[in-house]
Enzyme design. Sequence first.
Site, PDB file in Angstrom:
ATOM      1  N   SER A 119     -69.467-116.223 -33.264  1.00 39.11           N
ATOM      2  CA  SER A 119     -68.788-116.482 -32.004  1.00 39.11           C
ATOM      3  C   SER A 119     -68.229-117.894 -32.047  1.00 39.11           C
ATOM      4  CB  SER A 119     -69.782-116.346 -30.854  1.00 39.11           C
ATOM      5  OG  SER A 119     -69.330-117.084 -29.738  1.00 39.11           O
TER       6      SER A 119
ATOM      7  N   HIS B 210     -81.979 -88.672 -25.044  1.00 38.10           N
ATOM      8  CA  HIS B 210     -81.555 -89.463 -23.871  1.00 38.10           C
ATOM      9  C   HIS B 210     -81.738 -90.961 -24.111  1.00 38.10           C
ATOM     10  CE1 HIS B 210     -81.836 -85.564 -21.727  1.00 38.10           C
ATOM     11  NE2 HIS B 210     -82.972 -85.437 -22.402  1.00 38.10           N
TER      12      HIS B 210
ATOM     13  N   LYS C  38     -74.810-116.541 -32.446  1.00 33.87           N
ATOM     14  CA  LYS C  38     -74.354-115.155 -32.531  1.00 33.87           C
ATOM     15  C   LYS C  38     -74.051-114.668 -33.940  1.00 33.87           C
ATOM     16  CE  LYS C  38     -73.144-113.362 -28.471  1.00 33.87           C
ATOM     17  NZ  LYS C  38     -73.082-111.958 -28.298  1.00 33.87           N
TER      18      LYS C  38
ATOM     19  N   GLU D 110     -68.237-102.075 -34.421  1.00 37.93           N
ATOM     20  CA  GLU D 110     -67.501-101.943 -33.153  1.00 37.93           C
ATOM     21  C   GLU D 110     -66.045-101.532 -33.407  1.00 37.93           C
ATOM     22  OE1 GLU D 110     -68.071-105.634 -31.021  1.00 37.93           O
ATOM     23  OE2 GLU D 110     -70.243-105.352 -31.029  1.00 37.93           O
TER      24      GLU D 110
END
Length: 459
Positions: A277, A156, A283, A290
Amino acid sequence: MAQLWGGRFTKETDQLVYNFNASISFDQKFYKQDIRGSIAHVTMLAASGILTEDEKNKIIDGLNGILNDVESGKLEISDKYEDIHSFVEANLIDRIGDEGKKLHTGRSRNDQVALDMKLYTRDELLEVKGLVISLIKELHQLMKANVDTYMPGFTHLQKAQPVTFAHHIGAYMEMFKRDLSRINDIFERMNYCPLGAGALAGTTYPLDRELTAKLLDFNGPTLNSMDSVSDRDYIIEMLSAFATIMMHLSRFSEEIIIWNSNEYQFIELDDAYSTGSSIMPQKKNPDIAELVRGKTGRVYGALSSILTTMKGIPLAYNKDMQEDKELTFDAIDTVKGCLALFTGMIKTMKLNKANMEKSAMNGFTNATDAADYLVNHGVPFRDAHGIVGQLVLYCIEKDKSLLDMSLDEYKSISPVFENDIYDAISLKACVEKRNTIGAPGKEAIEKVISINEDYINSL
Ligand code: ARG
């Protein structure tokens, strides 16, 4: 417009109809396979006495000439032809004259395209297989290097029990081993040659289908001519196996993204596999992971498209089947790209072992082991579970871990606890005591690593 079938028509095809029907923009991808199939076909025609040796040699020379000129860029595959089959045949006739018109003897574009697609996907399946093997080898290295790298195991997405990084990676190893075995199964099942099935009902020529199959490295000829021209099961199976590979890569990507997050910091992706970024200078984003996760949808889409396309098609060939190509090519390119990039990404990532271990130390990942300690001292498990529950509650109130508690504090909750509780619930003990097959203990994982070593050597 260049078509193979003008004879019974009195009118030109409407240009829009022609464009809608044509497949050369995408089936040119398998020009090599089309030529290879034609060479095998004429070789068989000559061996069966249907063409003379001279005719065969002239046709094969012509076909090889087309192949060389396409490869060198001298001959461009032009969209003035309807499909790759028409392109090759028309060019052959231009090159060698009348003998070229004999190439299509005892053949239909229906069995020809069935063959081309099978040859193409068979080649690509082997490439994907090679990429899965490279990934498996990389996972094997990661396992070997991390049998002592402790980290929390989750259920979980809540800390559950401690494991090692080798054990966690070992889970993916099993998934990709199954993927590889699926690829091998599909290869065996698909490896029968449809050429010679004709349009749907075989041909009246005495074709030697065994020979054609042998020349093209198939296990043998397919056994029903109607099935041969309309079977796309192998594409469905392959896309299903690719969808499963993508599902595995996507789950793994999700974990990489979590591990690489500022909150976790279990790993750091290499600069070469990260992006920045345009506005936030601090970043470093895990875009590759992704994108792999995102592209999974494309491959699922391809599987669901072909299943839907095939569901209502009566025997035998119907033009709907031309729709098998673009989506399959896209899925193949996607899965190949994702496997290659993913392997590079995990090969170059850095592990932050101290953070993994620190994270495994808190969050009560040793609570089950504290309960097991009580069970080993005669307390029934259900009671032990309750006692440790009280310990955890106490620790949460006092903001400490089970290992920070004094023996007096332990005894105030249960008199069964003695000084050996600390060793019994240390991180190392929690992992090392788990030595049944498939568990994270060092002895158990080393056994699995040696099984995997034999497996990899046998590939
Ligand atoms: N482009 C077609 C396909 O991909 C080739 C077969 C055409 N056969 C036919 N009878 N029109 O399926």
